[in-house]
Design an enzyme around this catalytic site. Sequence first.
Site, PDB file in Angstrom:
ATOM      1  N   ASP A 247     -51.360  13.462  21.091  1.00  0.00           N
ATOM      2  CA  ASP A 247     -52.404  12.120  21.396  1.00  0.00           C
ATOM      3  C   ASP A 247     -53.302  12.327  22.225  1.00  0.00           C
ATOM      4  OD1 ASP A 247     -50.836  11.012  19.237  1.00  0.00           O
ATOM      5  OD2 ASP A 247     -49.462   9.992  20.539  1.00  0.00           O
TER       6      ASP A 247
ATOM      7  N   LYS B 288     -41.757   2.135  35.956  1.00  0.00           N
ATOM      8  CA  LYS B 288     -42.409   0.864  36.106  1.00  0.00           C
ATOM      9  C   LYS B 288     -42.131   0.089  37.574  1.00  0.00           C
ATOM     10  CE  LYS B 288     -42.746  -0.202  31.134  1.00  0.00           C
ATOM     11  NZ  LYS B 288     -42.186  -1.124  30.189  1.00  0.00           N
TER      12      LYS B 288
ATOM     13  N   ASP C 297     -54.600   8.692  26.156  1.00  0.00           N
ATOM     14  CA  ASP C 297     -53.757   8.737  24.786  1.00  0.00           C
ATOM     15  C   ASP C 297     -54.210   7.705  23.923  1.00  0.00           C
ATOM     16  OD1 ASP C 297     -51.789   8.107  22.944  1.00  0.00           O
ATOM     17  OD2 ASP C 297     -50.213   8.146  24.281  1.00  0.00           O
TER      18      ASP C 297
END
Length: 352
Positions: free
Chosen positions: A110, A162, A218
């Site tokens: 991607d 995260k 991406d």
Amino acid sequence: MKALILVGGYGTRLRPLTLSVPKPLVEFCNKPILLHQVEALVKAGVDHVVLAVSYMSELLEREMRVQEQRLGIRISLSHEKEPLGTAGPLALARELLNVDNEPFFVLNSDVICDFPFKDLLQFHRHHGKEGTIVVTRVEEPSKYGVVVFETDSGRIHRFVEKPQVFVSNKINAGMYIFNPSMLSRIQLRPTSIEKEIFPVMAEEGHLYAMELQGFWMDIGQPKDFLTGMCMYLQSLRQQAPDKLRTGPGFLGNVLVDPTAQIGENCTIGPNVTIGAGVVVEDGVRIKRCTVLKGSRVRSHSWLESCIVGWSSSVGQWVSGENYSVRKYLDLRCGTELLWLSISFTLHLWHQT
């Protein structure tokens, strides 16, 4: 040198385009996504590319046989009978990758960027450890898993998923280079290279990071596909501006295949890609769109932030924003025959 590209996914995020064509063969800026990567690898000295395939592998194999002859390289297909994650395909292709002591590249299919493979190889050889990953900077690291590494040497200490407090703004860019010895770490089973392999390599001091310079995206879903297109066209403006279309009616960065036909009184751009055999009739306005090969946009239509699929037809006086057309769009008779991406919204206007 060798490279393995992970192309086994179903491309669900890029539907409806991937319902009939595997994602790696979807044209990005008038060239299949996969070819952007393969051609960059060849320029860096790669002469054997391994594709980890599953979905629509016959179409990929047919196209790659043509490219194998054109580029003068070897292209092998490694077939997954079951999903093996992001590390399992390396174990499946072990015999193809571990034929000598040379390092090999690994890519997610991607990714679009300037592909700094020569710099990556040089950096990898310099530190001499088992693996190197390319990282790229993001504005909101709390949305990603970030990479914590030494700025001077590139040695990776850990990965943080995260983070709620700032520890790093660099994320995994989906491009790697490994020594063949790294393959002994992976078993032939579904395995995540990011969660199961990389943390162990980092703990042992065998994984380094090289920061990417320039753009990265991406492009696995429609909105990012179009954002990546804008970035790519701007990069083309800086590196090869002669490839962009200029003249009356063309605004900003516009890439037009030589076989496309553009009518009179059209305004195209900024950030538009028009593929082979496309016909754009008179009075059309197109902005921030990709129109794939063989399509026709009929007169006085207005399109913005759209992906128009292969051999599609957009009718007269159609106004559309933020949609993906796979077959046919014609509101002159109140008919809507559309394949729509579920993540897109459709705003149409019909002039009577």
